[in-house]
Design a protein around this motif. Structure first.
Motif, PDB file in Angstrom:
ATOM      1  N   MET A   1      55.063  25.536  51.610  1.00 41.59           N
ATOM      2  CA  MET A   1      54.142  25.757  52.736  1.00 41.59           C
ATOM      3  C   MET A   1      53.164  26.887  52.422  1.00 41.59           C
ATOM      4  SD  MET A   1      55.140  23.517  54.857  1.00 41.59           S
ATOM      5  CE  MET A   1      55.614  22.662  53.391  1.00 41.59           C
ATOM      6  N   VAL A   2      53.697  27.958  51.841  1.00 43.56           N
ATOM      7  CA  VAL A   2      52.828  29.086  51.463  1.00 43.56           C
ATOM      8  C   VAL A   2      51.837  28.610  50.402  1.00 43.56           C
ATOM      9  CG1 VAL A   2      52.783  31.380  50.394  1.00 43.56           C
ATOM     10  CG2 VAL A   2      54.536  30.841  52.081  1.00 43.56           C
ATOM     11  N   ALA A   3      52.316  27.738  49.494  1.00 47.97           N
ATOM     12  CA  ALA A   3      51.454  27.238  48.414  1.00 47.97           C
ATOM     13  C   ALA A   3      50.265  26.449  48.962  1.00 47.97           C
ATOM     14  CB  ALA A   3      52.273  26.363  47.459  1.00 47.97           C
ATOM     15  N   VAL A   4      50.499  25.696  50.047  1.00 48.80           N
ATOM     16  CA  VAL A   4      49.388  24.925  50.644  1.00 48.80           C
ATOM     17  C   VAL A   4      48.270  25.878  51.088  1.00 48.80           C
ATOM     18  CG1 VAL A   4      48.725  23.471  52.604  1.00 48.80           C
ATOM     19  CG2 VAL A   4      50.820  22.967  51.355  1.00 48.80           C
ATOM     20  N   GLY A   5      48.659  26.966  51.761  1.00 49.19           N
ATOM     21  CA  GLY A   5      47.670  27.953  52.196  1.00 49.19           C
ATOM     22  C   GLY A   5      46.988  28.637  51.030  1.00 49.19           C
ATOM     23  N   LEU A   6      47.799  28.982  50.024  1.00 50.41           N
ATOM     24  CA  LEU A   6      47.256  29.654  48.826  1.00 50.41           C
ATOM     25  C   LEU A   6      46.236  28.765  48.116  1.00 50.41           C
ATOM     26  CD1 LEU A   6      50.277  31.295  46.937  1.00 50.41           C
ATOM     27  CD2 LEU A   6      48.217  32.446  47.700  1.00 50.41           C
ATOM     28  N   TRP A   7      46.610  27.506  47.947  1.00 53.49           N
ATOM     29  CA  TRP A   7      45.721  26.581  47.221  1.00 53.49           C
ATOM     30  C   TRP A   7      44.443  26.340  48.021  1.00 53.49           C
ATOM     31  CZ3 TRP A   7      45.898  20.647  46.343  1.00 53.49           C
ATOM     32  CH2 TRP A   7      45.160  20.327  45.205  1.00 53.49           C
ATOM     33  N   GLY A   8      44.602  26.217  49.341  1.00 54.65           N
ATOM     34  CA  GLY A   8      43.426  26.052  50.200  1.00 54.65           C
ATOM     35  C   GLY A   8      42.465  27.226  50.052  1.00 54.65           C
ATOM     36  N   ALA A   9      43.039  28.440  50.043  1.00 53.43           N
ATOM     37  CA  ALA A   9      42.202  29.642  49.897  1.00 53.43           C
ATOM     38  C   ALA A   9      41.530  29.659  48.530  1.00 53.43           C
ATOM     39  CB  ALA A   9      43.053  30.885  50.088  1.00 53.43           C
ATOM     40  N   GLN A  10      42.278  29.209  47.520  1.00 51.48           N
ATOM     41  CA  GLN A  10      41.729  29.197  46.161  1.00 51.48           C
ATOM     42  C   GLN A  10      40.580  28.182  46.033  1.00 51.48           C
ATOM     43  OE1 GLN A  10      44.431  27.976  42.968  1.00 51.48           O
ATOM     44  NE2 GLN A  10      44.247  30.015  42.085  1.00 51.48           N
ATOM     45  N   LEU A  11      40.729  27.048  46.744  1.00 57.94           N
ATOM     46  CA  LEU A  11      39.682  26.015  46.696  1.00 57.94           C
ATOM     47  C   LEU A  11      38.498  26.364  47.591  1.00 57.94           C
ATOM     48  CD1 LEU A  11      41.849  22.745  46.753  1.00 57.94           C
ATOM     49  CD2 LEU A  11      40.743  23.812  44.795  1.00 57.94           C
ATOM     50  N   ARG A  12      38.709  27.369  48.455  1.00 55.88           N
ATOM     51  CA  ARG A  12      37.659  27.871  49.367  1.00 55.88           C
ATOM     52  C   ARG A  12      37.230  26.820  50.385  1.00 55.88           C
ATOM     53  NH1 ARG A  12      34.942  32.870  46.808  1.00 55.88           N
ATOM     54  NH2 ARG A  12      36.274  33.220  45.036  1.00 55.88           N
ATOM     55  N   ASN A  13      36.170  27.143  51.091  1.00 56.51           N
ATOM     56  CA  ASN A  13      35.673  26.297  52.168  1.00 56.51           C
ATOM     57  C   ASN A  13      35.190  24.941  51.616  1.00 56.51           C
ATOM     58  OD1 ASN A  13      35.272  26.143  54.906  1.00 56.51           O
ATOM     59  ND2 ASN A  13      33.165  26.837  54.800  1.00 56.51           N
ATOM     60  N   PRO A  14      35.487  23.789  52.229  1.00 57.46           N
ATOM     61  CA  PRO A  14      36.232  23.608  53.486  1.00 57.46           C
ATOM     62  C   PRO A  14      37.734  23.407  53.308  1.00 57.46           C
ATOM     63  CG  PRO A  14      35.250  21.528  52.843  1.00 57.46           C
ATOM     64  CD  PRO A  14      34.919  22.508  51.747  1.00 57.46           C
ATOM     65  N   ALA A  15      38.213  23.419  52.025  1.00 53.99           N
ATOM     66  CA  ALA A  15      39.640  23.125  51.802  1.00 53.99           C
ATOM     67  C   ALA A  15      40.532  24.148  52.492  1.00 53.99           C
ATOM     68  CB  ALA A  15      39.925  23.115  50.300  1.00 53.99           C
ATOM     69  N   ILE A  16      40.055  25.380  52.626  1.00 63.44           N
ATOM     70  CA  ILE A  16      40.877  26.446  53.207  1.00 63.44           C
ATOM     71  C   ILE A  16      41.344  26.094  54.615  1.00 63.44           C
ATOM     72  CG2 ILE A  16      38.902  27.774  54.099  1.00 63.44           C
ATOM     73  CD1 ILE A  16      40.460  30.321  53.296  1.00 63.44           C
ATOM     74  N   TRP A  17      40.539  25.290  55.327  1.00 66.69           N
ATOM     75  CA  TRP A  17      40.989  24.910  56.675  1.00 66.69           C
ATOM     76  C   TRP A  17      41.363  23.440  56.789  1.00 66.69           C
ATOM     77  CZ3 TRP A  17      37.936  21.457  59.462  1.00 66.69           C
ATOM     78  CH2 TRP A  17      36.612  21.302  59.020  1.00 66.69           C
TER      79      TRP A  17
ATOM     80  N   CYS B   1      50.168  32.520  56.168  1.00 66.85           N
ATOM     81  CA  CYS B   1      50.592  33.555  55.207  1.00 66.85           C
ATOM     82  C   CYS B   1      49.946  33.284  53.850  1.00 66.85           C
ATOM     83  CB  CYS B   1      52.102  33.547  55.035  1.00 66.85           C
ATOM     84  SG  CYS B   1      52.970  34.334  56.358  1.00 66.85           S
ATOM     85  N   GLY B   2      50.012  32.003  53.447  1.00 68.30           N
ATOM     86  CA  GLY B   2      49.422  31.631  52.163  1.00 68.30           C
ATOM     87  C   GLY B   2      47.924  31.905  52.138  1.00 68.30           C
ATOM     88  N   ILE B   3      47.245  31.585  53.238  1.00 68.72           N
ATOM     89  CA  ILE B   3      45.791  31.807  53.303  1.00 68.72           C
ATOM     90  C   ILE B   3      45.482  33.297  53.206  1.00 68.72           C
ATOM     91  CG2 ILE B   3      43.780  31.681  54.838  1.00 68.72           C
ATOM     92  CD1 ILE B   3      44.903  28.992  55.862  1.00 68.72           C
ATOM     93  N   VAL B   4      46.258  34.104  53.943  1.00 69.13           N
ATOM     94  CA  VAL B   4      46.015  35.561  53.939  1.00 69.13           C
ATOM     95  C   VAL B   4      46.230  36.123  52.536  1.00 69.13           C
ATOM     96  CG1 VAL B   4      46.852  37.766  54.832  1.00 69.13           C
ATOM     97  CG2 VAL B   4      46.522  35.854  56.396  1.00 69.13           C
ATOM     98  N   ILE B   5      47.323  35.691  51.880  1.00 72.00           N
ATOM     99  CA  ILE B   5      47.559  36.155  50.496  1.00 72.00           C
ATOM    100  C   ILE B   5      46.428  35.646  49.597  1.00 72.00           C
ATOM    101  CG2 ILE B   5      49.115  36.060  48.502  1.00 72.00           C
ATOM    102  CD1 ILE B   5      51.423  35.585  50.553  1.00 72.00           C
ATOM    103  N   GLY B   6      46.008  34.401  49.858  1.00 75.25           N
ATOM    104  CA  GLY B   6      44.960  33.782  49.038  1.00 75.25           C
ATOM    105  C   GLY B   6      43.610  34.487  49.145  1.00 75.25           C
ATOM    106  N   LEU B   7      43.410  35.250  50.224  1.00 78.21           N
ATOM    107  CA  LEU B   7      42.140  35.972  50.363  1.00 78.21           C
ATOM    108  C   LEU B   7      41.967  37.046  49.283  1.00 78.21           C
ATOM    109  CD1 LEU B   7      41.885  36.332  54.250  1.00 78.21           C
ATOM    110  CD2 LEU B   7      40.694  34.726  52.775  1.00 78.21           C
TER     111      LEU B   7
END
Lengths: 204, 203
Positions: free
Chosen positions: B53-69, B163-169
């Motif tokens: 679950m954390v990885a999904v957020g992390l990867w989304g953040a890494q791929l940036r907009n629009p994948a992050i959301w 959590c993943g998104i926040v770490i991904g920032l």
């Protein structure tokens, strides 16, 4: 500061009922409070109320204002109808479907025509009114109980819609995204609980 | 003067919290609380679920907009379909190994900073979401309050994405981007451990 006040009041209203349980016969608060607390003790009602408020916020303040009138009136009508007619057996399924429908609509941030928005609001109010009305026992003061349900419907919908509109008006492109993500959560819950209504669950 | 509305709001809040709420009728609060708690803890106490679950957020953040959301919105919706399969008892073979595999795959995608097209990324996340949802859905009919259980695990899943998104920032800084990739590698290792465990290779 006003937004914070609204959010604080909404949080108190929404979090406090988590401890509510038992039955009206045990209450010392009276039938008005019994009616007011009853809808807040079930996620099946709180979730679509919040999702409907978020959906209304996506339609803009001018359209959202109608909910404040239509929703409590529909709740009142539903409660009153429950005393006149037996509740159809499909009502619980519609109630759960409303969770999925409102959640999906928020997740997609759909722009609805006003009659559709008001129709959805009226259906939700009537269905939840019917369900809450059925909770009344022979000794319940019907007027007080129904007034309680209507008042809490008005209060929650007003606060939640106002909070959602204020939230969307804030600075930051993440705000509609956050609201849409929360809509996807509501939709996910609705889809799974709807499955329980129609499918034969397999217990472990 | 500005404190007056704040004081009145606080007074109302205090009054509302003092109202004894132990007596609304029909719904059993104990069932709701128990269902909510077990649902919330299900993804958190299962470490293979947690890291994925954390990885999904992390990867989304890494791929940036629009994948992050888009990825965190896609996941719960598709997860619900998996939950639906779990509720109905449709057999889904190798569900546990695939959950572990999701940790390996997502961890590798993060560690190697793989930038897939959005549709493909959604597909990858969606496939894994079905298996995660299936695992949660299997427990749903046994829950004290199925709706509260569903609310609990969906909220926990969403918060883990967050959590993943926040770490991904952290990717905003070069050293942070390296730290995110290291997180991906660690997630992959956790996934590998659970895969070997689910196959009975290690105890």
């Amino acid at each position: 500061v006003k937004v914070l006040h609204r959010l604080a009041a909404a949080a108190v209203l929404l979090l406090a009922p988590s401890a509510a349980e038992a039955h009206l016969v045990n209450t010392r608060l009276g039938d008005f409070y019994g009616g007011a607390l009853h809808p807040l003790t079930a996620f099946e009602e709180v979730l679509p109320w919040l999702a409907l408020a978020a959906l209304a916020a996506f339609q803009g303040a001018a359209r959202a204002r109608w909910l404040v009138v239509v929703f409590p009136l529909s709740l009142f009508a539903g409660c009153a109808l429950s005393q006149l007619l037996p509740s159809p057996s499909f009502i619980p399924a519609i109630a759960v479907a409303l969770i999925a429908i409102t959640g999906l609509s928020v997740a997609a941030a759909v722009r609805l025509p006003l009659p559709v928005l008001l129709g959805l609001t009226a259906v939700m109010g009537l269905v939840h009114g019917l369900q809450n009305g059925q909770a009344m026992t022979a000794t319940t003061d019907r007027l007080l109980f129904i007034s309680g349900v209507t008042a809490i419907g008005y209060g929650v919908m007003t606060i939640a819609t106002g909070a959602a509109i204020a939230f969307l008006r804030g600075v930051g492109g993440w705000r509609p995204i956050a609201l849409r993500a929360s809509g996807s959560w509501v939709a996910a819950v609705g889809i799974m609980v709807l499955a329980l209504q129609f499918l034969t669950p397999v217990t472990n | 003067m500005q404190n007056t509305p704040l004081r009145s709001s606080l007074s109302i809040a205090v009054l509302l919290t003092l109202v004894p709420l132990t007596s609304a009728l029909a719904h059993t609060g104990a069932g709701v609380a128990s269902g909510l708690q077990s649902g919330f803890l299900h993804p958190i106490t299962g470490f293979d679920h947690l890291v994925a679950m954390v990885a999904v957020g992390l990867w989304g953040a890494q791929l940036r907009n629009p994948a992050i959301w888009i990825l965190p919105i896609t996941f719960p919706l598709v997860m619900a379909m998996g939950g639906l399969l779990g509720v109905s008892g449709v057999p889904l073979p190798l569900s546990e190994p695939v959950v572990a595999l999701s940790g390996i795959a997502l961890g590798l995608l993060i560690a190697l900073h793989v930038r897939l097209p959005l549709v493909v990324a959604m597909l990858v996340v969606g496939i894994f979401a079905v298996f995660h949802g299936y695992a949660h859905g299997r427990e749903l009919p046994d829950a004290a309050d199925p709706t509260a259980y569903a609310v609990g695990f969906v909220v926990a899943t969403g918060l883990l994405h967050l959590c993943g998104i926040v770490i991904g920032l952290l990717i905003m800084w070069p050293i942070g981007a390296r730290a995110v990739r290291a997180c991906g590698a660690a997630i992959g290792c956790v996934g590998a451990y659970f895969l070997l465990a689910s196959l009975g290779v290690i105890q």
